[in-house]
Scaffold this motif. Structure first.
Motif, mmCIF file in Angstrom:
data_model
loop_
_atom_site.group_PDB
_atom_site.id
_atom_site.type_symbol
_atom_site.label_atom_id
_atom_site.label_comp_id
_atom_site.label_asym_id
_atom_site.label_seq_id
_atom_site.Cartn_x
_atom_site.Cartn_y
_atom_site.Cartn_z
ATOM 1 N N PHE A 168 0.826 -1.200 0.000
ATOM 2 C CA PHE A 168 0.000 0.000 0.000
ATOM 3 C C PHE A 168 0.867 1.259 0.000
ATOM 4 C CE2 PHE A 168 -2.423 -3.397 1.898
ATOM 5 C CZ PHE A 168 -3.669 -3.276 1.288
ATOM 6 N N CYS A 169 0.435 2.235 -0.786
ATOM 7 C CA CYS A 169 1.104 3.530 -0.825
ATOM 8 C C CYS A 169 0.701 4.330 0.411
ATOM 9 C CB CYS A 169 0.731 4.280 -2.107
ATOM 10 S SG CYS A 169 1.453 5.924 -2.193
ATOM 11 N N SER A 170 1.703 4.930 1.071
ATOM 12 C CA SER A 170 1.433 5.706 2.286
ATOM 13 C C SER A 170 0.956 7.129 1.970
ATOM 14 C CB SER A 170 2.694 5.776 3.149
ATOM 15 O OG SER A 170 3.757 6.350 2.412
ATOM 16 N N ILE A 171 0.995 7.499 0.675
ATOM 17 C CA ILE A 171 0.626 8.857 0.286
ATOM 18 C C ILE A 171 -0.779 8.918 -0.303
ATOM 19 C CG2 ILE A 171 1.319 10.851 -1.127
ATOM 20 C CD1 ILE A 171 4.188 9.686 -1.032
ATOM 21 N N CYS A 172 -1.152 7.893 -1.074
ATOM 22 C CA CYS A 172 -2.484 7.844 -1.693
ATOM 23 C C CYS A 172 -3.093 6.457 -1.475
ATOM 24 C CB CYS A 172 -2.392 8.175 -3.178
ATOM 25 S SG CYS A 172 -1.632 6.872 -4.177
ATOM 26 N N PRO A 173 -4.343 6.216 -1.848
ATOM 27 C CA PRO A 173 -5.009 4.927 -1.552
ATOM 28 C C PRO A 173 -4.587 3.761 -2.435
ATOM 29 C CG PRO A 173 -6.598 6.721 -1.850
ATOM 30 C CD PRO A 173 -5.297 7.211 -2.361
ATOM 31 N N LYS A 174 -3.687 3.944 -3.387
ATOM 32 C CA LYS A 174 -3.358 2.879 -4.326
ATOM 33 C C LYS A 174 -2.597 1.742 -3.639
ATOM 34 C CE LYS A 174 -3.460 5.185 -8.793
ATOM 35 N NZ LYS A 174 -2.740 5.429 -10.065
ATOM 36 N N SER A 175 -2.784 0.545 -4.191
ATOM 37 C CA SER A 175 -2.078 -0.646 -3.694
ATOM 38 C C SER A 175 -1.618 -1.479 -4.878
ATOM 39 C CB SER A 175 -2.977 -1.464 -2.768
ATOM 40 O OG SER A 175 -4.145 -1.878 -3.453
ATOM 41 N N TYR A 176 -0.619 -2.363 -4.636
ATOM 42 C CA TYR A 176 0.006 -3.111 -5.726
ATOM 43 C C TYR A 176 0.282 -4.556 -5.291
ATOM 44 C CZ TYR A 176 0.575 1.490 -7.794
ATOM 45 O OH TYR A 176 0.327 2.729 -8.304
ATOM 46 N N PHE A 177 0.415 -5.409 -6.311
ATOM 47 C CA PHE A 177 0.713 -6.818 -6.058
ATOM 48 C C PHE A 177 2.174 -7.019 -5.650
ATOM 49 C CE2 PHE A 177 -2.798 -7.210 -9.241
ATOM 50 C CZ PHE A 177 -3.708 -7.840 -8.413
ATOM 51 N N ALA A 178 3.085 -6.223 -6.217
ATOM 52 C CA ALA A 178 4.520 -6.407 -5.994
ATOM 53 C C ALA A 178 5.141 -5.147 -5.410
ATOM 54 C CB ALA A 178 5.217 -6.780 -7.303
ATOM 55 N N ASN A 179 6.189 -5.335 -4.613
ATOM 56 C CA ASN A 179 6.855 -4.211 -3.953
ATOM 57 C C ASN A 179 7.561 -3.308 -4.964
ATOM 58 O OD1 ASN A 179 7.773 -2.715 -1.684
ATOM 59 N ND2 ASN A 179 9.763 -3.708 -1.859
ATOM 60 N N ASN A 180 8.141 -3.883 -6.042
ATOM 61 C CA ASN A 180 8.839 -3.047 -7.028
ATOM 62 C C ASN A 180 7.862 -2.120 -7.761
ATOM 63 O OD1 ASN A 180 7.690 -5.307 -8.340
ATOM 64 N ND2 ASN A 180 9.067 -5.068 -10.074
ATOM 65 N N LYS A 181 6.617 -2.582 -7.940
ATOM 66 C CA LYS A 181 5.595 -1.717 -8.549
ATOM 67 C C LYS A 181 5.240 -0.561 -7.613
ATOM 68 C CE LYS A 181 5.078 -4.379 -12.198
ATOM 69 N NZ LYS A 181 5.540 -3.931 -13.537
ATOM 70 N N LEU A 182 5.190 -0.870 -6.324
ATOM 71 C CA LEU A 182 4.903 0.177 -5.332
ATOM 72 C C LEU A 182 6.014 1.225 -5.321
ATOM 73 C CD1 LEU A 182 3.402 1.442 -2.935
ATOM 74 C CD2 LEU A 182 4.604 -0.187 -1.454
ATOM 75 N N THR A 202 6.576 8.530 -8.412
ATOM 76 C CA THR A 202 5.723 9.517 -9.082
ATOM 77 C C THR A 202 5.295 10.600 -8.103
ATOM 78 O OG1 THR A 202 3.673 8.288 -8.618
ATOM 79 C CG2 THR A 202 4.855 7.742 -10.647
ATOM 80 N N HIS A 203 5.266 10.287 -6.802
ATOM 81 C CA HIS A 203 4.951 11.285 -5.780
ATOM 82 C C HIS A 203 6.181 12.132 -5.441
ATOM 83 C CE1 HIS A 203 0.912 9.870 -4.947
ATOM 84 N NE2 HIS A 203 1.348 8.631 -4.726
ATOM 85 N N THR A 204 7.325 11.479 -5.311
ATOM 86 C CA THR A 204 8.535 12.175 -4.862
ATOM 87 C C THR A 204 9.238 12.919 -5.999
ATOM 88 O OG1 THR A 204 9.912 10.216 -5.238
ATOM 89 C CG2 THR A 204 8.890 10.453 -3.061
ATOM 90 N N GLY A 205 8.965 12.492 -7.235
ATOM 91 C CA GLY A 205 9.638 13.107 -8.382
ATOM 92 C C GLY A 205 11.021 12.556 -8.633
ATOM 93 N N GLU A 206 11.422 11.547 -7.901
ATOM 94 C CA GLU A 206 12.754 10.953 -8.060
ATOM 95 C C GLU A 206 12.838 10.198 -9.381
ATOM 96 O OE1 GLU A 206 15.703 7.747 -5.788
ATOM 97 O OE2 GLU A 206 13.612 7.992 -5.166
ATOM 98 N N LYS A 207 13.919 10.432 -10.130
ATOM 99 C CA LYS A 207 14.144 9.748 -11.405
ATOM 100 C C LYS A 207 15.577 9.220 -11.416
ATOM 101 C CE LYS A 207 10.820 12.518 -14.033
ATOM 102 N NZ LYS A 207 10.612 13.397 -15.207
ATOM 103 N N PRO A 208 15.799 8.043 -10.841
ATOM 104 C CA PRO A 208 17.172 7.541 -10.670
ATOM 105 C C PRO A 208 17.768 6.880 -11.900
ATOM 106 C CG PRO A 208 15.605 6.050 -9.658
ATOM 107 C CD PRO A 208 14.805 7.201 -10.193
ATOM 108 N N PHE A 209 16.984 6.655 -12.973
ATOM 109 C CA PHE A 209 17.482 5.919 -14.134
ATOM 110 C C PHE A 209 17.714 6.882 -15.299
ATOM 111 C CE2 PHE A 209 14.780 3.125 -11.607
ATOM 112 C CZ PHE A 209 15.679 2.095 -11.326
ATOM 113 N N GLN A 210 18.998 7.038 -15.684
ATOM 114 C CA GLN A 210 19.367 8.000 -16.724
ATOM 115 C C GLN A 210 19.661 7.288 -18.036
ATOM 116 O OE1 GLN A 210 22.583 10.603 -15.665
ATOM 117 N NE2 GLN A 210 22.734 11.525 -17.694
ATOM 118 N N CYS A 211 19.249 7.921 -19.141
ATOM 119 C CA CYS A 211 19.528 7.391 -20.474
ATOM 120 C C CYS A 211 21.027 7.449 -20.733
ATOM 121 C CB CYS A 211 18.764 8.210 -21.523
ATOM 122 S SG CYS A 211 19.224 7.801 -23.223
ATOM 123 N N PRO A 212 21.637 6.390 -21.261
ATOM 124 C CA PRO A 212 23.085 6.388 -21.513
ATOM 125 C C PRO A 212 23.491 7.280 -22.688
ATOM 126 C CG PRO A 212 22.099 4.358 -22.312
ATOM 127 C CD PRO A 212 21.022 5.091 -21.578
#
Length: 406
Positions: free
Chosen positions: A352-366, A372-382
């Motif tokens: 479960f997301c602690s910010i909104c009501p959404k929930s997911y089957f897998a932790n990586n999806k969460l 999307t809430h924090t705005g973090e984008k850790p994966f950069q195009c090479p």
């Protein structure tokens, strides 16, 4: 006319429901296979023991004449087993009389079975009793309720509980945080830090740190499966595996004593709870050498590394669909073709997301959603400075923006 047809259908259904699963004849007052007989054993258990080749269904029924024949077969089977055990025990006693298990060599006492030497004869006698005397499986074992280990007598079980599962442990390892109730167990533990595997399996060449570890490993190669479950037809190589099976499969889930402090989910074994807890804490100490994926434990890491392979060795013979794992194929056969008895896993959105009501089957999806809430984008195009919240977006970006196809 309609009433006549309805009465006929009801009568036909009654006849079908009263069919004996053995002789296929209709009978009056049949016994359900789930019922318990006069010896406090379920009928289906006796059928599975006597005729394991047939997949007996618990909702089936059996007529009284067939049930009587089953009782005769079970009685004969028990008689054969008792006779075999009696002959086996008598032959072992005769062998011990012919070849004594103790011999003296230069004022030291040598074990006939494994050639180990001892300074005191009484210690050697205990060694033979506890290491080389096969446990009588017809008698109840002294099993540790905490870890499932079994012992030949109550004294050894009590000593195990005192030293292994004691609440007060004064002897601390200098190399890690573990503590022990006695210096004997501390010294045994230190051997694992040294990493020396001098006890080699004669079957596969795999090395083990202690003789005890090797002893339990070689039981797997012997594959005698002498420890049988009295509830179902399954059998195991060690009493510990049998004990775990009974807890995981046959014990009511409400009696499982390991409860998650985060979600109150219960588990049969502490290892299950420890692994599950890491899904809440995010602890991932096992790093994949092929990618940046971190896993909860070694077995999960092993399965993940296999996912890098494109080989799908397990093929469905009906639709030619391929899978990397046998378990995945079994679930496919049951879900798509209705074949087999694989349990189709129930998908539950437990993250479960602690910010909104959404929930997911897998932790990586969460975790992806939280970015999307924090705005973090850790994966950069090479190929450019553009960043993404999920690594999977980079592949599509390379195709559309840079015309790169992997």
């Amino acid at each position: 006319m309609l009433n006549f047809i309805n009465d006929s259908c009801i009568q036909k259904q009654t006849v079908m429901s009263n069919l004996c699963v053995v002789c296929l004849n209709s009978t009056i007052n049949p016994k359900n296979l789930n019922e318990i007989d006069s010896k406090q054993t379920k009928i289906i258990i006796k059928l599975r023991q006597c005729v394991p080749e047939v997949e007996w269904q618990i909702e089936s029924q059996i007529c009284l004449p067939c049930l009587e024949q089953l009782e005769n077969v079970c009685t004969f089977r028990d008689l054969c087993i008792k006779s075999y055990l009696k002959r086996k025990n008598s032959s072992e006693i005769k062998l011990e009389e012919e070849k004594p298990p103790i011999k003296e060599d230069n004022d030291r006492f040598v074990c006939f079975h494994c050639e180990k030497t001892f300074k005191i004869k009484s210690i050697l006698e205990d060694h033979i009793k506890y290491k080389h005397t096969e446990t009588d499986l017809t008698k109840p074992l002294n099993i540790c309720d905490v870890c499932g280990s079994s012992f030949s007598n109550k004294y050894l079980l009590k000593r195990h509980l005192k030293n292994v599962h004691a609440t007060e442990k004064k002897f601390k390892c200098e190399l890690c945080e573990r503590k022990f109730a006695s210096p004997v167990y501390l010294n045994a533990h230190k051997r694992y830090h040294s990493g020396e595997r001098k006890h080699i399996c004669s079957f596969c060449g795999k090395g083990y740190i202690t003789a005890s570890d090797l002893y339990h490993h070689e039981k797997i190669h012997a594959n005698k499966r002498a420890y049988r479950c009295h509830i179902c037809p399954k059998a195991f190589n060690t009493s510990s595996d049998l004990h775990k099976h009974k807890i995981c499969v046959h014990q009511d889930r409400s009696q499982w004593k390991y409860e998650c402090s985060f979600c109150q989910r219960r588990f049969p074994l502490k290892t299950n709870l420890d692994t599950h807890t890491k899904t809440h804490t995010g602890e991932r100490n096992f790093l994949c050498h092929l990618c940046d994926r971190k896993c909860i434990n070694r077995s999960v890491l092993k399965r993940h590394i296999e996912s890098h392979s494109v080989v799908k060795s397990f093929k469905c013979n009906l639709c030619l669909q391929g899978y990397k794992y046998q378990k995945s194929l079994d679930i496919h056969m049951m879900k798509i073709h209705g074949i087999g008895d694989a349990k189709i896993p129930e998908r539950i959105k437990k993250y479960f997301c602690s910010i909104c009501p959404k929930s997911y089957f897998a932790n990586n999806k969460l975790q992806k959603h939280i970015r999307t809430h924090t705005g973090e984008k850790p994966f950069q195009c090479p190929a450019c400075d553009k960043c993404f919240i999920d690594k999977s977006y980079i592949k599509q970006h390379l195709k559309t923006a840079h015309n790169v196809f992997e």
